[in-house]
Every structure is written in structure tokens, then in C-alpha cells.
Design an enzyme around this catalytic site. Structure first.
Site, PDB file in Angstrom:
ATOM      1  N   ILE A   7      -2.999 -12.502  -1.724  1.00  0.00           N
ATOM      2  CA  ILE A   7      -2.710 -11.076  -1.563  1.00  0.00           C
ATOM      3  C   ILE A   7      -2.053 -10.519  -2.821  1.00  0.00           C
ATOM      4  O   ILE A   7      -2.413  -9.437  -3.305  1.00  0.00           O
ATOM      5  CB  ILE A   7      -1.824 -10.849  -0.322  1.00  0.00           C
ATOM      6  CG1 ILE A   7      -2.586 -11.229   0.947  1.00  0.00           C
ATOM      7  CG2 ILE A   7      -1.358  -9.396  -0.246  1.00  0.00           C
ATOM      8  CD1 ILE A   7      -1.757 -11.216   2.210  1.00  0.00           C
ATOM      9  N   ASP A  18       6.260 -16.539  -9.391  1.00  0.00           N
ATOM     10  CA  ASP A  18       5.659 -17.425  -8.396  1.00  0.00           C
ATOM     11  C   ASP A  18       5.784 -18.842  -8.942  1.00  0.00           C
ATOM     12  O   ASP A  18       5.280 -19.133 -10.033  1.00  0.00           O
ATOM     13  CB  ASP A  18       4.185 -17.074  -8.179  1.00  0.00           C
ATOM     14  CG  ASP A  18       3.552 -17.848  -7.029  1.00  0.00           C
ATOM     15  OD1 ASP A  18       3.847 -19.057  -6.902  1.00  0.00           O
ATOM     16  OD2 ASP A  18       2.751 -17.280  -6.278  1.00  0.00           O
ATOM     17  N   CYS A  34       5.245  -5.915   2.570  1.00  0.00           N
ATOM     18  CA  CYS A  34       4.212  -6.026   3.615  1.00  0.00           C
ATOM     19  C   CYS A  34       3.966  -7.485   3.958  1.00  0.00           C
ATOM     20  O   CYS A  34       2.918  -7.814   4.531  1.00  0.00           O
ATOM     21  CB  CYS A  34       2.907  -5.387   3.133  1.00  0.00           C
ATOM     22  SG  CYS A  34       2.972  -3.606   2.919  1.00  0.00           S
ATOM     23  N   GLU A  55      11.331  -8.055  15.057  1.00  0.00           N
ATOM     24  CA  GLU A  55      10.222  -7.192  15.490  1.00  0.00           C
ATOM     25  C   GLU A  55       9.965  -7.410  16.975  1.00  0.00           C
ATOM     26  O   GLU A  55      10.074  -8.537  17.466  1.00  0.00           O
ATOM     27  CB  GLU A  55       8.968  -7.504  14.675  1.00  0.00           C
ATOM     28  CG  GLU A  55       9.099  -7.147  13.208  1.00  0.00           C
ATOM     29  CD  GLU A  55       7.810  -7.349  12.429  1.00  0.00           C
ATOM     30  OE1 GLU A  55       6.784  -7.732  13.043  1.00  0.00           O
ATOM     31  OE2 GLU A  55       7.801  -7.122  11.209  1.00  0.00           O
ATOM     32  N   HIS A  78       4.209  -2.912  11.173  1.00  0.00           N
ATOM     33  CA  HIS A  78       3.448  -4.129  10.871  1.00  0.00           C
ATOM     34  C   HIS A  78       1.942  -3.845  10.897  1.00  0.00           C
ATOM     35  O   HIS A  78       1.180  -4.468  11.643  1.00  0.00           O
ATOM     36  CB  HIS A  78       3.791  -5.249  11.857  1.00  0.00           C
ATOM     37  CG  HIS A  78       3.618  -6.617  11.255  1.00  0.00           C
ATOM     38  ND1 HIS A  78       4.444  -7.661  11.534  1.00  0.00           N
ATOM     39  CD2 HIS A  78       2.706  -7.107  10.380  1.00  0.00           C
ATOM     40  CE1 HIS A  78       4.044  -8.750  10.879  1.00  0.00           C
ATOM     41  NE2 HIS A  78       2.997  -8.430  10.168  1.00  0.00           N
ATOM     42  N   LEU A  79       1.524  -2.913  10.038  1.00  0.00           N
ATOM     43  CA  LEU A  79       0.128  -2.471  10.000  1.00  0.00           C
ATOM     44  C   LEU A  79      -0.673  -3.124   8.882  1.00  0.00           C
ATOM     45  O   LEU A  79      -1.820  -2.751   8.647  1.00  0.00           O
ATOM     46  CB  LEU A  79       0.075  -0.943   9.811  1.00  0.00           C
ATOM     47  CG  LEU A  79       0.711  -0.080  10.905  1.00  0.00           C
ATOM     48  CD1 LEU A  79       0.552   1.384  10.550  1.00  0.00           C
ATOM     49  CD2 LEU A  79       0.080  -0.379  12.256  1.00  0.00           C
ATOM     50  N   ALA A  85      -2.422  -5.693   8.443  1.00  0.00           N
ATOM     51  CA  ALA A  85      -3.762  -6.216   8.754  1.00  0.00           C
ATOM     52  C   ALA A  85      -4.564  -5.268   9.635  1.00  0.00           C
ATOM     53  O   ALA A  85      -5.641  -5.630  10.110  1.00  0.00           O
ATOM     54  CB  ALA A  85      -3.636  -7.571   9.447  1.00  0.00           C
TER      55      ALA A  85
END
Length: 527
Positions: free
Chosen positions: A153, A172, A231, A262, A280-281, A283
Site C-alpha cells: 500500500i 521501512d 488509514c 473501534e 474505517h473506509l 477498503a
């Protein structure tokens, strides 16, 4: 021959049921069942296809007398008790890459909304206020985006940001310089990212290493006026600290699609100026929902009908013929990978997996997959022996497999070596008795130890009285020692101690151990 029977217990694209049927499975679609209703019928099914609504608890699994596979249409498996499923012999699969583009696009959408204060401007405009002078946005062109996590992602977000003419820096541990060049981003450490980024987006799973990666301390190191987007997973950001810095103006804006708890009903961030949130949108697009539904149906049907295993979280990709011979080697390999992952510091650019003796005669791919799964599971809770090689390749890690025809001191040996900023770090193991994995070398020190449960790794000066001191310390803190494993380079030099203990060791006890005379390093381990 009786057809495998599958239950789809959550709302899912109808084409998933069609795929099950076309591939030789019977399927029932019963979304919205209560836990008691699911428990009453689960014993009839070989497969269970779910999204996030169904909770597959130990209680449900106890009633699942015929269940062979659980398929999660999506990446998160927090709603599945994986240890309980493993103990029941149930394979747990997910679809880790089906919603990558959708989640990346949502992050970019929130980034743009922050830059131009769109939600607040929309609300006031629709109230008839026409607040043109109240909102002064910023351009993203020429700004620096800091990516925390540059995997699947994160790399998509980077490509979109570069298309918006942003500069991109990335932190990373698995990102190599070569992969960074390929992505068009600059590889940096976390401190540098915090100091330079105008926008920060997070794309990392929630693990012990990443929890509160944007802590109060780290948030304080960011550039004044930074804007933050998450996200990925709740828990990556200290939400109370974020609110304080939004109130003070140090953080110019924040957008969260995920929260520590949540559903988020009463977050302290609600109502904070320059704060945007969505439920939590990440996906939630038509395309992503179709993709993950079709993928989970294909994977589950392939397993139930043909025995194929794809994206399993608790089972390697193995044929029935290979499994008995490879299983103990894969257990050894996964433990060695996990040990290196827990002990090696800094960026891991290269990893070498060597096999000699009997291990050299076996298929190397499952052993390599097991090493990588153990290694990368320290950074991602959704990694498995199937997708670990893909994730390593995606991050540009140079994975080398070496097979030696020679047979050394041990009849079989697996050695794992990683290249770190501090130099090469190597561990080696063999099989004893009836295939029992055993560590025989750690960072150049010969030592024989089982790797299981909770352990404590200590590097200390080889001097009289040290074992007594560490034993006393643990005893005073009520920690029972199972076994001692000792090794040293030379008399009076550096020594290594591996202790197995009956429970996780608290941070305070680790600090006390670090303060003991002669101690150079203390690290709790878990296998």
C-alpha cells in the site's frame, strides 16, 4: 463423492457463491447470524467464508467439528482466534492484497482533504455561510510526504504522491536502497522523516515494534505544521498526544480512518479543529469488495477440492508427500528467522539461508518461506510462509539460498545470516532426536538451546557470580526459570545466556537486568 460444504456468514459479493459452486462446493449464504446461531450450524460445514462481522471464537471453533478452512475476505483477521483454529487443524486464509489500491487512494483522498480543509468548508458552505476567507489551504506540489511503511500500500501511495509532484521520503526497516530508487523515493530513518515531512502517512501493521510509532515524543519531533494521515491500523498514533498537538497548532491537521478502539464512539479527537475522520473506509469501494470476495472463494475452493494452499496464515504451502519430511525443518527455520528478527537491529537488506547435510537434500522453498515468515512476522501480523517471499521481494530484500553438499559437525544444519548496518548476524540450528529443532549457534557463539515459549537473551561479560545475580533478580520478581543455556567466545570474554521462563518478562525487570554488573544487552524473546 460428497461435495465440500461452505457457509458464507457475512455480506459478500454474490459472485463468491457462484465461484464456490462452479468449483465443486455446496454453498449456503446466511449473513447476520448471531454467535449462538452460528455455533448451532457450524458443525455442518467444511469451509467458512467471512468478512469482519463474524467473530470466529474458540467457542465457535469447538463446535466446528467438520471445519477445514476459514477464509477472510480482506486482510485483517482480528476476528478469528488463529491459535484455536490451528489447534483444531483449521487453515485460516486471508486476501492481503485485494484492497491495496482502494486503501492507498483513500489515504490520498484524506491527504487532499486536509490540505484544502474540504470537510469544514463544505459544512459551513451548506449552512449558507459562504466562508471563503475563513479557509486558507496549502498546495501539495513540492511538499515532502513521509511514508511510514513502504510495502504494497505504501508503494502505491508513493506513486500517487509523485504524480502530484510531491517529494517522498520513506522509513521501512525492509526497504532497500535499490527498491527505494525503483519507487522513486528517498530512504531515510524515522528521525529524519519526522523532521522533514510536511505530510505523514502510515502504512504499517500494528505490532509490538510499531505500536505508538507516532508517540507523544515522536510527534513532538515533527515539523511544525505537519499534517498526518492514518488509514492503516489504530494504535499506531498516541491519540491523546495528537489532540494536544492539534490544539496547540504544532500539527496543522490530522485525518484518521482507523482508531485505537473501534467502533470509535467517543474519541477525544472528535470536534477538534482541523481533524477529519472516516469510519474505517479504507477498503470500502465496490471494486475492492468484489476483488476480496472472489479471491477468498477461489482460495477456499482450491483448498477444499484440490488441497492447494494460498495465503494461509497458519499453514505452509505443502503437498501431502512433502509435509512429513519438511515439517520439522520448517519449524526450525521459522524459529531461526524469528530469532534473527527479534535480535537484529536496523535495516535488513540481505538474508542468506544455508542448508547442509540432510537439509540440503530437501526442497529449499518451504524452508526459505519459513525463515522469512519467522523473520517478517516481527513486523507484520499477517505474514505467512506463502506471502513472506513476496513481501521480501516487494521490499527489495536480497534473499539468497545456498545448498552445501558437505556434512559438518551436525548431520543436518540450517544457517540464517542477515546483513545489518552493524555487520552480518548469523544463527544456526539442527534437528535432535525425533526431529526436535535446536539452536546450536548464535552470532558466532556455540550454544545449544530449544527455542520455545518466553525466553530472555543476555549478552554479558564472562565473570564469576553472574548466573547467581540474574537468577536472584528473576526470583525476586516471581519469574520462574525453566532452563539455562550458556555459551561464550573465550574464557573471561563475551558470554551468551538464553533463559526459558514461564511468563513474559515485564519491561521493569528487563531494565533491572540491564543494570546488573557486566551486562551488555538484554532482550526478551517469544516463540
Amino acid at each position: 463423492m460428497t461435495k465440500p460444504k461452505v457457509l458464507i456468514s457475512d455480506k459478500m459479493d454474490p459472485n463468491a457463491a457462484r465461484i464456490f459452486e462452479e468449483r465443486g462446493c455446496e454453498v449456503d449464504v446466511k449473513p447476520g447470524m448471531t454467535p449462538d446461531e452460528l455455533k448451532a450450524v457450524i458443525g455442518e460445514y467444511d469451509g467458512l467464508a467471512i468478512r469482519s462481522a463474524t467473530k470466529v471464537t474458540r467457542d465457535i471453533l469447538e463446535a466446528a467439528t467438520s471445519l477445514k478452512v476459514i477464509g477472510r475476505a480482506g486482510i485483517g483477521v482480528d476476528n478469528v482466534d488463529i491459535p484455536a483454529a490451528s489447534s483444531k487443524g483449521v487453515v485460516v486464509m486471508n486476501t492481503p492484497f485485494g484492497n491495496s489500491i482502494t486503501t492507498a487512494e483513500h489515504a490520498i483522498a484524506l491527504l487532499m482533504a486536509l490540505a484544502r480543509q474540504i470537510p469544514a468548508a463544505d459544512t459551513q458552505t451548506q449552512r449558507g455561510e459562504w466562508p471563503k476567507s475563513a479557509f486558507m489551504g496549502v498546495e501539495v506540489t513540492g511538499k515532502t510526504l513521509g511514508l511510514i511503511g513502504a510495502g504494497n500500500i505504501g508503494s502505491i501511495v508513493a506513486s500517487r504522491a509523485l504524480g502530484l509532484k510531491m517529494k517522498v521520503v520513506a522509513f521501512d526497516p525492509f526497504l532497500t536502497v535499490e527498491r527505494a530508487i525503483e519507487l522513486g523515493v528517498e530512504k531515510v530513518d524515522l528521525e529524519t522523516l519526522l523532521a522533514r515531512a510536511d505530510f505523514i502517512t502510515l502504512h504499517t501493521p500494528l505490532t509490538d515494534q510499531t505500536r505508538n510509532i507516532l508517540s507523544r515524543e515522536n510527534l513532538g519531533k515533527t515539523k511544525k505544521g505537519v499534517r498526518i494521515v492514518n488509514c492503516a491500523r489504530g494504535g499506531l498514533i498516541d491519540e491523546a498526544a495528537l489532540k494536544d498537538l492539534l490544539d496547540s497548532g504544532h500539527v496543522a491537521g490530522a485525518a484518521l480512518d482507523v482508531f485505537q478502539t473501534e467502533p470509535a464512539k467517543d474519541s477525544p479527537l472528535f470536534g477538534t479543529p482541523n481533524f477529519i475522520c472516516t469510519p474505517h473506509l479504507g477498503a470500502s469501494t465496490t471494486e475492492a469488495q468484489v476483488n476480496v470476495a472472489l479471491q477468498v472463494a477461489e482460495q477456499m475452493a482450491d483448498y477444499l477440492v484440490n488441497g492447494g494452499v494460498t495465503n494461509a496464515l497458519n499453514m505452509p504451502s505443502l503437498s501431502a508427500e512433502e509435509a512429513p519430511k519438511l515439517r520439522p525443518y520448517m519449524a526450525l527455520a521459522e524459529n531461526l528467522g524469528s530469532l534473527v528478527g527479534q535480535l537484529a537491529h536496523g535495516n535488513l537488506d540481505k538474508i542468506s539461508i544455508e542448508r547442509e547435510g540432510h537439509a540440503a537434500e530437501l526442497s529449499g522453498k518451504p524452508i526459505t518461506g519459513a525463515v522469512l515468515a519467522g523473520l517478517m512476522r516481527e513486523y507484520s501480523d499477517s505474514v505467512n510462509m506463502v506471502n513472506a517471499p513476496f513481501l521480501a521481494k516487494e521490499r527489495g530484500i536480497d534473499v539468497r539460498e545456498v545448498r552445501h553438499d558437505r556434512e559438518g559437525v551436525y548431520h543436518t544444519l540450517v544457517r540464517v545470516t542477515v546483513a545489518t548496518e552493524a555487520g552480518d548476524r548469523s544463527v544456526a540450528g539442527t534437528l535432535f532426536g525425533a526431529g526436535a529443532p535446536r539452536l546450536v549457534e548464535i552470532f558466532g557463539v556455540a550454544i545449544e538451546a530449544d527455542l520455545k515459549g518466553n525466553m530472555l537473551y543476555i549478552v554479558n561479560e564472562d565473570a564469576p557470580g553472574f548466573i547467581g545475580r540474574i537468577g536472584t533478580l528473576l526470583g525476586q520478581n516471581g519469574i520462574n526459570i525453566g532452563t539455562f543455556h550458556l555459551g561464550r567466545r573465550d574464557a573471561g570474554g563475551e558470554a551468551v545466556l538464553l533463559l526459558s521462563v514461564d511468563q513474559p518478562i515485564p519491561d521493569e525487570v528487563v531494565k533491572q537486568a540491564c543494570a546488573l554488573e557486566g551486562v551488555r544487552m538484554v532482550k526478551p524473546l517469544a516463540f
